[in-house]
Write an enzyme that holds these catalytic residues in place. Structure first.
Site, PDB file in Angstrom:
ATOM      1  N   SER A 173       0.849  -1.200   0.000  1.00 45.92           N
ATOM      2  CA  SER A 173       0.000   0.000   0.000  1.00 45.92           C
ATOM      3  C   SER A 173       0.882   1.247   0.000  1.00 45.92           C
ATOM      4  O   SER A 173       2.105   1.165   0.071  1.00 45.92           O
ATOM      5  CB  SER A 173      -0.919   0.024   1.231  1.00 45.92           C
ATOM      6  OG  SER A 173      -0.156   0.132   2.427  1.00 45.92           O
ATOM      7  N   LYS A 208      14.638   6.162  11.530  1.00 42.07           N
ATOM      8  CA  LYS A 208      14.775   6.821  10.236  1.00 42.07           C
ATOM      9  C   LYS A 208      16.111   7.571  10.153  1.00 42.07           C
ATOM     10  O   LYS A 208      16.723   7.640   9.081  1.00 42.07           O
ATOM     11  CB  LYS A 208      13.592   7.757   9.985  1.00 42.07           C
ATOM     12  CG  LYS A 208      12.284   7.020   9.739  1.00 42.07           C
ATOM     13  CD  LYS A 208      12.375   6.153   8.490  1.00 42.07           C
ATOM     14  CE  LYS A 208      11.153   5.349   8.219  1.00 42.07           C
ATOM     15  NZ  LYS A 208      11.215   4.552   6.982  1.00 42.07           N
ATOM     16  N   TYR A 262      10.240   5.834  15.714  1.00 42.53           N
ATOM     17  CA  TYR A 262      10.192   5.924  14.252  1.00 42.53           C
ATOM     18  C   TYR A 262      11.258   6.892  13.748  1.00 42.53           C
ATOM     19  O   TYR A 262      12.040   6.570  12.845  1.00 42.53           O
ATOM     20  CB  TYR A 262       8.800   6.395  13.837  1.00 42.53           C
ATOM     21  CG  TYR A 262       8.598   6.565  12.359  1.00 42.53           C
ATOM     22  CD1 TYR A 262       8.173   5.494  11.569  1.00 42.53           C
ATOM     23  CD2 TYR A 262       8.811   7.788  11.728  1.00 42.53           C
ATOM     24  CE1 TYR A 262       7.980   5.648  10.197  1.00 42.53           C
ATOM     25  CE2 TYR A 262       8.625   7.949  10.368  1.00 42.53           C
ATOM     26  CZ  TYR A 262       8.210   6.877   9.607  1.00 42.53           C
ATOM     27  OH  TYR A 262       8.019   7.028   8.256  1.00 42.53           O
ATOM     28  N   SER A 272      12.632   9.481   6.399  1.00 40.08           N
ATOM     29  CA  SER A 272      11.572  10.425   6.737  1.00 40.08           C
ATOM     30  C   SER A 272      12.200  11.736   7.175  1.00 40.08           C
ATOM     31  O   SER A 272      13.272  11.750   7.807  1.00 40.08           O
ATOM     32  CB  SER A 272      10.707   9.872   7.870  1.00 40.08           C
ATOM     33  OG  SER A 272       9.892  10.876   8.440  1.00 40.08           O
ATOM     34  N   THR A 309      -0.782   8.439   3.136  1.00 31.85           N
ATOM     35  CA  THR A 309      -0.654   6.996   3.071  1.00 31.85           C
ATOM     36  C   THR A 309      -1.320   6.372   4.290  1.00 31.85           C
ATOM     37  O   THR A 309      -1.567   7.051   5.296  1.00 31.85           O
ATOM     38  CB  THR A 309       0.826   6.593   3.056  1.00 31.85           C
ATOM     39  OG1 THR A 309       1.417   6.957   4.315  1.00 31.85           O
ATOM     40  CG2 THR A 309       1.572   7.281   1.922  1.00 31.85           C
TER      41      THR A 309
END
Length: 334
Positions: free
Chosen positions: A46, A218, A214, A188, A249
């Protein structure tokens, strides 16, 4: 200035304002730029992964869709073929966070795919609490760093075979639109707020925060890409990190619903978010070099704040830790 303002650079405003200036080497790759080339996209079920897979297929690549769930993989395969008639994507099943599964998958793929021209590390997640894999690794570290590192190491023979073929073609006067084989880490912009946590990669200290985990991992991806670029210099394999900006997303809308509601109208489409990855796949080798951090088809600074700058010693410790935590061979059977 757009990036320093964040909203202006990371949303669709940045994409739309920069796109008219993409000429020359930064122009869209020509149709068929990746014809005859093989790509593997992780996290392809996805969002950015799906958009990247479709973009690569449109350029003529043979795309392998790496997913955790075979049923979802079949759904995305149908969506890719619907978007790109004539494409023949192949579904691959592997949990990138489980290192034993990465070893199994890599061994199987090498037996079937002797040359791999493009490896896109896109799989990602943002957990709401600290979790560990079955092998005892913190989940974001495993999915964003350890699994991609191990997969790169294990698929190096196929990447090298493709890279060597490209180098031989150039030395013989032939041209390859994509140039060398390439490894891309989809990072990111959130990593800008975090230093390289070489002292606590497993996030065992302090109160766990999923968003911070996260961003930490990253940041690690950018450092990892730089170390791999040095490791693979001169081999015909280039390595890059990039950030896609803020795109609409499932990862954003599902993990950060408040953020998505506030910024929603300005979020990039998945296709806009995947643009730099697709461009890096097809851009001339002379235009991209290796070891840089990209956003909207241009190299960007890896740091904006002094307190996030790591030292060479920290990068060396981090590289050694990743190699120790994700060995090529299963330590239980070594």
């Amino acid at each position: 200035m757009l990036d320093r303002g964040i909203v202006g650079g990371y949303t669709k405003l940045g994409y739309l304002s920069r796109r008219p200036g993409w000429t020359g080497d930064r122009a869209d790759p020509p149709a068929g730029a990746l014809h005859g080339r093989t790509a593997l996209v992780t996290g392809a079920s996805s969002g950015l992964g799906e958009a990247t897979a479709i973009g690569l297929a449109r350029l003529g690549a043979r795309v392998h869709l790496l997913v955790r769930d075979a049923d979802k993989g079949e759904q995305i395969r149908r969506r890719v073929t619907g978007a790109v008639p004539g494409a023949a994507p192949r579904v691959e099943v592997c949990d990138v966070g489980e290192l034993a599964d990465v070893r199994r998958f890599a061994s199987d793929l090498l037996a079937r795919v002797p040359e791999l021209h493009l490896l896109v590390h896109n799989a990602g997640l943002l957990p709401d609490q600290r979790r560990e894999t079955s092998e005892g690794n913190e989940l974001t570290l495993a999915v964003h760093v350890l699994g991609p590192h191990l997969l790169t190491a294990l698929l190096r023979p196929a990447l090298a075979a493709a890279g060597n073929a490209a180098l031989a073609g150039r030395s013989n006067g032939a041209t390859h639109a994509g140039g060398d084989s390439r490894v891309l880490f989809v990072s990111s912009g959130g990593m800008y707020a975090q230093p390289l946590k070489d002292d606590d990669p497993q996030y065992r200290e302090g109160r766990y925060n999923g968003t911070a985990a996260y961003a930490r991992t990253k940041r690690m991806q950018v450092a990892l890409a730089g170390e791999w670029a040095r490791e693979l210099a001169g081999t015909g394999i280039s390595v890059h990190a990039l950030h896609p900006g803020w795109a609409a997303t499932p990862g954003i809308t599902g993990s950060l619903p408040g953020f998505a509601r506030v910024v929603g109208p300005l979020l990039r489409t998945p296709e806009q978010g995947a643009d730099t990855a697709v461009w890096l796949a097809g851009a001339p080798a002379r235009a991209i070099g290796t070891g840089q951090f990209w956003h909207d088809r241009a190299p960007r600074p890896a740091h904006y704040f002094p307190h996030t700058r790591e030292t060479p010693a920290q990068r060396a410790r981090f590289w050694a830790q990743v190699q120790r935590l994700a060995p090529r061979h299963d330590p239980a059977t070594a």
